[in-house]
Write an enzyme that holds these catalytic residues in place. Structure first.
Site, PDB file in Angstrom:
ATOM      1  N   LYS A 112       0.826  -1.214   0.000  1.00 48.28           N
ATOM      2  CA  LYS A 112       0.000   0.000   0.000  1.00 48.28           C
ATOM      3  C   LYS A 112       0.855   1.257   0.000  1.00 48.28           C
ATOM      4  O   LYS A 112       0.490   2.245  -0.631  1.00 48.28           O
ATOM      5  CB  LYS A 112      -0.984  -0.015   1.181  1.00 48.28           C
ATOM      6  CG  LYS A 112      -1.982  -1.169   1.050  1.00 48.28           C
ATOM      7  CD  LYS A 112      -3.332  -0.892   1.666  1.00 48.28           C
ATOM      8  CE  LYS A 112      -4.294  -1.997   1.241  1.00 48.28           C
ATOM      9  NZ  LYS A 112      -5.586  -1.955   1.886  1.00 48.28           N
ATOM     10  N   LYS A 195      -6.679 -11.611  -6.344  1.00 46.81           N
ATOM     11  CA  LYS A 195      -7.855 -11.758  -5.485  1.00 46.81           C
ATOM     12  C   LYS A 195      -8.993 -10.822  -5.906  1.00 46.81           C
ATOM     13  O   LYS A 195      -8.727  -9.681  -6.265  1.00 46.81           O
ATOM     14  CB  LYS A 195      -7.387 -11.409  -4.063  1.00 46.81           C
ATOM     15  CG  LYS A 195      -8.323 -11.735  -2.959  1.00 46.81           C
ATOM     16  CD  LYS A 195      -7.700 -11.386  -1.614  1.00 46.81           C
ATOM     17  CE  LYS A 195      -7.980  -9.950  -1.253  1.00 46.81           C
ATOM     18  NZ  LYS A 195      -8.400  -9.683   0.107  1.00 46.81           N
ATOM     19  N   LYS A 198     -12.413  -5.321  -3.270  1.00 44.02           N
ATOM     20  CA  LYS A 198     -13.331  -4.189  -3.377  1.00 44.02           C
ATOM     21  C   LYS A 198     -12.646  -2.933  -3.898  1.00 44.02           C
ATOM     22  O   LYS A 198     -13.313  -1.979  -4.261  1.00 44.02           O
ATOM     23  CB  LYS A 198     -14.056  -3.932  -2.048  1.00 44.02           C
ATOM     24  CG  LYS A 198     -13.189  -3.629  -0.838  1.00 44.02           C
ATOM     25  CD  LYS A 198     -14.106  -3.310   0.342  1.00 44.02           C
ATOM     26  CE  LYS A 198     -13.639  -3.877   1.665  1.00 44.02           C
ATOM     27  NZ  LYS A 198     -12.340  -3.381   2.154  1.00 44.02           N
TER      28      LYS A 198
HETATM   29  P1  ATP Z   1      -9.346  -3.946  -0.193  1.00 45.45           P
HETATM   30  O1  ATP Z   1      -9.481  -4.140  -1.678  1.00 45.45           O
HETATM   31  O2  ATP Z   1     -10.004  -2.687   0.309  1.00 45.45           O
HETATM   32  O3  ATP Z   1      -7.969  -4.164   0.347  1.00 45.45           O
HETATM   33  P2  ATP Z   1     -10.603  -6.514   0.107  1.00 45.45           P
HETATM   34  O4  ATP Z   1     -11.726  -6.564  -0.861  1.00 45.45           O
HETATM   35  O5  ATP Z   1      -9.370  -7.246  -0.268  1.00 45.45           O
HETATM   36  O6  ATP Z   1     -10.273  -5.029   0.488  1.00 45.45           O
HETATM   37  P3  ATP Z   1     -10.731  -6.830   2.969  1.00 45.45           P
HETATM   38  O7  ATP Z   1     -11.529  -5.739   3.589  1.00 45.45           O
HETATM   39  O8  ATP Z   1      -9.237  -6.746   3.014  1.00 45.45           O
HETATM   40  O9  ATP Z   1     -11.198  -7.043   1.456  1.00 45.45           O
HETATM   41  O10 ATP Z   1     -11.168  -8.224   3.549  1.00 45.45           O
HETATM   42  C1  ATP Z   1     -12.230  -8.458   4.405  1.00 45.45           C
HETATM   43  C2  ATP Z   1     -12.287  -9.930   4.720  1.00 45.45           C
HETATM   44  O11 ATP Z   1     -12.777 -10.647   3.585  1.00 45.45           O
HETATM   45  C3  ATP Z   1     -10.931 -10.528   5.042  1.00 45.45           C
HETATM   46  O12 ATP Z   1     -11.071 -11.502   6.053  1.00 45.45           O
HETATM   47  C4  ATP Z   1     -10.515 -11.148   3.739  1.00 45.45           C
HETATM   48  O13 ATP Z   1      -9.620 -12.204   3.905  1.00 45.45           O
HETATM   49  C5  ATP Z   1     -11.845 -11.597   3.135  1.00 45.45           C
HETATM   50  N1  ATP Z   1     -11.799 -11.515   1.685  1.00 45.45           N
HETATM   51  C6  ATP Z   1     -11.767 -10.373   0.946  1.00 45.45           C
HETATM   52  N2  ATP Z   1     -11.693 -10.656  -0.362  1.00 45.45           N
HETATM   53  C7  ATP Z   1     -11.669 -12.010  -0.466  1.00 45.45           C
HETATM   54  C8  ATP Z   1     -11.596 -12.927  -1.564  1.00 45.45           C
HETATM   55  N3  ATP Z   1     -11.509 -12.509  -2.797  1.00 45.45           N
HETATM   56  N4  ATP Z   1     -11.623 -14.238  -1.291  1.00 45.45           N
HETATM   57  C9  ATP Z   1     -11.724 -14.671  -0.032  1.00 45.45           C
HETATM   58  N5  ATP Z   1     -11.783 -13.867   1.052  1.00 45.45           N
HETATM   59  C10 ATP Z   1     -11.753 -12.555   0.848  1.00 45.45           C
END
Ligand code: ATP
Ligand code: LTN
Length: 330
Positions: A112, A195, A198
């Site tokens: 980040k 992955k 969001k």
């Molecule tokens: P950002 O893009 O804002 O970093 P993110 O979409 O990766 O966010 P987080 O807020 O970091 O999501 O994750 C929230 C929870 O959901 C965490 O426990 C994370 O491991 C899980 N999670 C998020 N995206 C995935 C995914 N694609 N597959 C499985 N688990 C996920």
């Protein structure tokens, strides 16, 4: 007494199918087996610039989405991080017991901060200490997270061990990551090597939990698949694998059973079926979230109850920590 389980999501955008399958769906099951605390981490969210109106909306929406996904405030403690000032309080204390070296090694910080240009907020650097405080405030045993968060839990254990060593082994409980067997990694529909997230700038790669049925159908039908035409589970077919994983995580059927239904069929069939299954999964969550967003008074009531209970528990830890540190009672 049930072991304590705790987890959280940053309200930095709308939540995704990845968040649902990797986190929320499992939380809803686990709330019956553990003493669960689930919250939205707005203090973490401001490590990146947020528009206040959008942050407010996303925080309510995150909580509404938790509820719509089956998280029940009668079976867990549901709250917003900033409503429990002890998170920030313990975080300052633990900042004094964490090292620049170990924080510099955090992969999420490296990722980040490299995208931030010159002015990297100090909060991005100390983000994992706030997360350690979230966890350690409640004597948490298990933290359900995706693979990407394991390093932060290791750090939490290091800080807890260091503090306990100095001030008493009874202070902090050693947490462990809890990685769900299915759905731990839902990948982007456009780039199955990364992955589903969001914050992905490619909106076609991510299914948001408020996407319309039409949009879900469109995105899944446009999903990247692989060369060849056979529907099998193979490492050189990450696009197909992702669609199979999504189906499996939603329906609870094993991937082998799903593959068996596609003998002799084509990618098109797999996409149409996956799209339908995603619509069936997302539609009720979208509708219930919208309904809940229409009644903020109701949401505020739930959050008030959650925060009161969380504050009471958190304060016990802060009081013990302060006493051991030698702070005089106020
Ligand atoms: P950002 O893009 O804002 O970093 P993110 O979409 O990766 O966010 P987080 O807020 O970091 O999501 O994750 C929230 C929870 O959901 C965490 O426990 C994370 O491991 C899980 N999670 C998020 N995206 C995935 C995914 N694609 N597959 C499985 N688990 C996920
Ligand atoms: N860093 C996590 C969000 C998070 C969290 C927590 C998860 C903040 N505090 C405590 C589990 C426990 C993330 O980015 N997914």
């Amino acid at each position: 007494m049930k072991p304590v389980m705790l987890s959280a999501v940053q309200p930095t955008n709308k939540l995704t199918l990845g968040t649902y399958l990797g986190a929320l769906k499992n939380w809803a099951k686990l709330q019956h087996q553990y003493d669960c605390l689930f919250f939205a981490v707005d203090l973490h969210a401001i490590t990146a610039r947020q528009d206040p109106k959008v942050l407010r909306e996303n925080t309510y929406r995150a909580i509404a989405t938790y509820l719509a996904s089956g998280i029940d405030p009668d079976h867990c403690t549901l709250f917003v991080q900033s409503h429990v000032p002890q998170h920030a309080q313990l975080s300052w204390i633990l900042t004094c017991y964490s090292y620049m070296g170990e924080l510099s090694r955090m992969t999420q910080f490296k990722d980040k901060s490299s995208k931030q240009g010159q002015n990297i907020p100090t909060g991005l650097f100390t983000y994992p200490v706030l997360m350690a405080s979230d966890i350690l405030l409640y004597r948490t045993k298990l933290v359900p997270v995706g693979e990407d968060q394991k390093q932060h839990i290791e750090l939490t254990r290091d800080i807890a061990g260091r503090f306990n060593n100095l001030y008493g082994e009874d202070i902090f409980t050693m947490p462990e990551p809890y990685i769900a067997p299915i759905g731990a990694r839902i990948m982007s529909l456009q780039n199955p090597a990364s992955k589903m997230s969001k914050s992905d700038p490619d909106l076609n790669g991510t299914l948001f939990l408020d996407d319309s049925d039409d949009l879900i159908l469109k995105k899944v039908k446009r999903a990247v698949t692989d060369s060849g035409s056979e529907i099998v589970l193979a490492d050189d077919k990450p696009g197909v694998k992702n669609l199979l994983t999504i189906q499996s995580a939603i329906t609870g059927k094993s991937i082998q059973d799903i593959v068996a239904t596609y003998v002799g069929k084509q990618y098109g069939h797999l996409k149409v079926d996956t799209a339908e299954i995603c619509v069936q999964a997302i539609k009720p969550i979208r509708e219930e979230t919208e309904r809940l967003m229409g009644d903020l008074t109701h949401l505020n009531g739930i959050l008030k109850r959650g925060a009161e209970s969380a504050r009471e528990r958190a304060q016990k830890t802060v009081a013990l920590v302060e006493e051991r540190l030698g702070f005089i009672p106020g």
